[in-house]
Design an enzyme around this catalytic site. Structure first.
Site, PDB file in Angstrom:
ATOM      1  N   LEU A  23      -6.532   0.246 -12.626  1.00  0.00           N
ATOM      2  CA  LEU A  23      -5.565   0.351 -13.303  1.00  0.00           C
ATOM      3  C   LEU A  23      -5.041  -0.653 -13.962  1.00  0.00           C
ATOM      4  O   LEU A  23      -4.343  -0.837 -15.063  1.00  0.00           O
ATOM      5  CB  LEU A  23      -4.478   1.384 -12.513  1.00  0.00           C
ATOM      6  N   ASP A  42      -4.124 -11.302  -9.861  1.00  0.00           N
ATOM      7  CA  ASP A  42      -4.927 -10.797  -9.005  1.00  0.00           C
ATOM      8  C   ASP A  42      -5.402 -11.670  -7.876  1.00  0.00           C
ATOM      9  O   ASP A  42      -5.646 -12.805  -8.173  1.00  0.00           O
ATOM     10  CB  ASP A  42      -6.053 -10.110  -9.882  1.00  0.00           C
ATOM     11  N   ASP A  81      -0.059 -14.526  -4.039  1.00  0.00           N
ATOM     12  CA  ASP A  81       0.260 -13.351  -3.341  1.00  0.00           C
ATOM     13  C   ASP A  81       1.592 -12.848  -3.628  1.00  0.00           C
ATOM     14  O   ASP A  81       2.356 -13.253  -3.001  1.00  0.00           O
ATOM     15  CB  ASP A  81       0.041 -13.696  -1.747  1.00  0.00           C
ATOM     16  N   ILE A  82       1.459 -11.672  -4.234  1.00  0.00           N
ATOM     17  CA  ILE A  82       3.111 -11.357  -4.581  1.00  0.00           C
ATOM     18  C   ILE A  82       3.762 -10.610  -3.529  1.00  0.00           C
ATOM     19  O   ILE A  82       4.772 -10.202  -3.455  1.00  0.00           O
ATOM     20  CB  ILE A  82       2.624 -10.019  -5.975  1.00  0.00           C
ATOM     21  N   ASN A 108       1.504  -3.062  -9.378  1.00  0.00           N
ATOM     22  CA  ASN A 108       0.460  -2.344  -9.197  1.00  0.00           C
ATOM     23  C   ASN A 108      -0.453  -2.608  -8.115  1.00  0.00           C
ATOM     24  O   ASN A 108      -1.320  -1.876  -7.857  1.00  0.00           O
ATOM     25  CB  ASN A 108      -0.579  -2.358 -10.995  1.00  0.00           C
ATOM     26  N   TYR A 179      -0.403   4.423   3.669  1.00  0.00           N
ATOM     27  CA  TYR A 179      -0.289   4.240   2.170  1.00  0.00           C
ATOM     28  C   TYR A 179       0.873   5.288   1.544  1.00  0.00           C
ATOM     29  O   TYR A 179       1.665   5.027   0.742  1.00  0.00           O
ATOM     30  CB  TYR A 179      -1.684   4.486   1.628  1.00  0.00           C
ATOM     31  N   LYS A 183       4.062   4.299  -0.347  1.00  0.00           N
ATOM     32  CA  LYS A 183       4.332   4.993  -2.003  1.00  0.00           C
ATOM     33  C   LYS A 183       5.447   5.588  -1.836  1.00  0.00           C
ATOM     34  O   LYS A 183       6.095   5.639  -3.070  1.00  0.00           O
ATOM     35  CB  LYS A 183       2.950   5.669  -2.349  1.00  0.00           C
ATOM     36  N   THR A 213     -10.677   4.555  -9.527  1.00  0.00           N
ATOM     37  CA  THR A 213     -10.507   3.104  -9.418  1.00  0.00           C
ATOM     38  C   THR A 213     -11.411   2.886  -7.985  1.00  0.00           C
ATOM     39  O   THR A 213     -11.859   3.730  -7.348  1.00  0.00           O
ATOM     40  CB  THR A 213      -8.985   2.757  -8.957  1.00  0.00           C
TER      41      THR A 213
END
Length: 311
Positions: A23, A42, A81-82, A108, A179, A183, A213
Site C-alpha cells: 500500500l 522504508d 525508524d519512525i 502506513n 495488531y 489499529k 499486500t
C-alpha cells in the site's frame, strides 16, 4: 507533463511511511503522479519486522524513488525508524531539507506477528504495538509541531495526515489481538489529533484499507490473488490510493476526524461508537437489576459486528 507542475497535489510535499512495498508504495507512486514530491520511508524489513538492508542501493525505498524519477517526478528515500523519536524527527527534516516544505504525512508502516492470544509472546505484542501505534504517534507529533510553528509564524498550513487503521481495529480479528489493539488505538489517536490540531490548519483522518499486500496475502491468499484473465484486480493496493491522495490534497478542505474503509472500487464512511439504547432509573441498581436492564437494552440494540475469523 512533469510531476511538479500538474495534478491534484502539485507543489505539495508528502511523506509516506512503509512506502517500499504494498500500500505504501502504491500511495507514493499515486501522489507523485498527481504532482507531489515524495519522501519514501522504508526500513526494508520483512513482513514480520525482521531487519534487512534499508536506505541504500537496491532497497525498497530506493526502488520506489527510482520509479518516481523514471516517471518524471521527484522523490527522496528515508531509511529511518519512525517508531523512534530520532527517526520520526528526521522524516520531517528530510522533507524540509530536500524540498523546502512539508504538507502531508501518510502513516502506513507496519508488520504482523500473528498468534492466538494464549500463545502471544510479550515481545510480539510490544513489537507490533510499537511499529503501528508508536510509529503513528511519533511522526504525527513531529509533523504537528512543525505545522503548529508555521501557523504561529503567520504561515497557516493546509496540512494533512492520513493514518492507517484496519478492519481488525474496527471489529477485531481472531489471532491478531496485538495488531487489532494497535489499529484500534490508531483510530482513537486520529480522533484526538483531529480535535486538537484543527486550529493550526491540520486535518487528520484514518483509513481502513483492504488490499493484497505482504501482510494479507498469506492469510487471504485464495481470495486476494490477482485475476489471471487481466480483468479488474479488486485487491490491488493501487485501488486504495486515490482516496489517500485526495485526503492528502488541499481539495479535502473541511474533512477531518473521519474514518474510511476502502476496498476495490468501494469507499465507506465508517460510523463509530455512538450511544444506543439507554435506560436511566435515577438510582443505583442491584447486580440482578443491572442484568435485567442490560437484557432489555440488548433486545433493542443492533447486533454487534462479527470479529474477523470468528466461527
Amino acid at each position: 507533463m512533469t510531476a511538479r507542475t500538474a495534478g491534484l497535489c502539485a507543489g505539495r510535499v508528502v511523506a509516506v511511511t512503509g512506502a517500499g512495498r504494498g500500500l505504501g508504495r502504491a500511495h507514493a507512486l499515486a501522489f507523485a503522479a498527481e504532482g507531489a514530491r515524495v519522501v519514501v520511508n522504508d526500513l526494508g524489513v520483512g513482513a514480520d519486522g525482521d531487519p534487512a538492508a534499508a536506505g541504500g542501493p537496491g532497497s525498497p525505498a530506493r526502488e520506489v524513488v527510482d520509479a518516481i524519477a523514471a516517471a518524471g517526478g521527484e522523490a527522496v528515500a528515508h531509511g529511518g525508524d519512525i517508531a523512534t523519536a530520532e527517526g520520526a524527527a528526521s522524516l520531517v527534516t528530510t522533507a524540509l531539507d530536500a524540498f523546502g516544505r512539508f504538507d502531508t504525512l501518510v502513516n502506513n508502516a507496519g508488520f504482523l506477528r500473528d498468534r492466538m492470544l494464549v500463545n502471544l509472546d510479550e515481545d510480539d505484542w510490544d513489537a507490533v504495538v510499537r511499529v503501528h501505534l508508536k510509529g503513528h504517534f511519533l511522526p504525527l507529533r513531529h509533523a504537528a509541531a512543525h505545522w503548529r510553528a508555521e501557523a504561529k509564524a503567520g504561515r497557516p498550513p493546509a496540512a494533512r495526515v492520513i493514518n492507517t487503521s484496519s478492519g481488525a481495529g474496527l471489529l477485531g480479528s481472531v489471532g491478531q489481538s496485538n495488531y487489532a489493539a494497535a489499529k484500534a488505538g490508531i483510530v482513537a489517536l486520529t480522533l484526538v489529533a483531529a480535535a486538537e490540531l484543527g486550529r493550526y490548519g491540520i486535518q487528520v483522518n484514518a483509513l481502513a484499507p483492504a488490499a493484497r499486500t505482504r501482510m494479507t496475502e498469506r492469510t487471504f491468499a485464495a481470495t486476494m490473488a490477482a485475476p489471471a484473465d487481466g480483468s479488474f484486480d479488486a485487491m490491488a493496493p493501487a485501488n486504495v490510493s486515490p482516496l489517500v491522495v485526495w485526503l492528502g490534497s488541499a481539495a479535502s478542505d473541511g474533512v477531518t476526524g473521519r474514518v474510511f474503509e476502502a476496498e476495490a472500487g468501494r469507499i465507506t464512511v465508517m460510523e463509530g461508537w455512538r450511544p444506543g439504547p439507554t435506560e436511566d432509573r435515577g438510582a443505583r441498581r442491584s447486580p440482578a437489576e443491572a442484568g435485567d436492564t442490560v437484557r432489555r437494552l440488548l433486545a433493542d440494540a443492533e447486533e454487534a459486528g462479527q470479529v474477523y475469523g470468528a466461527s
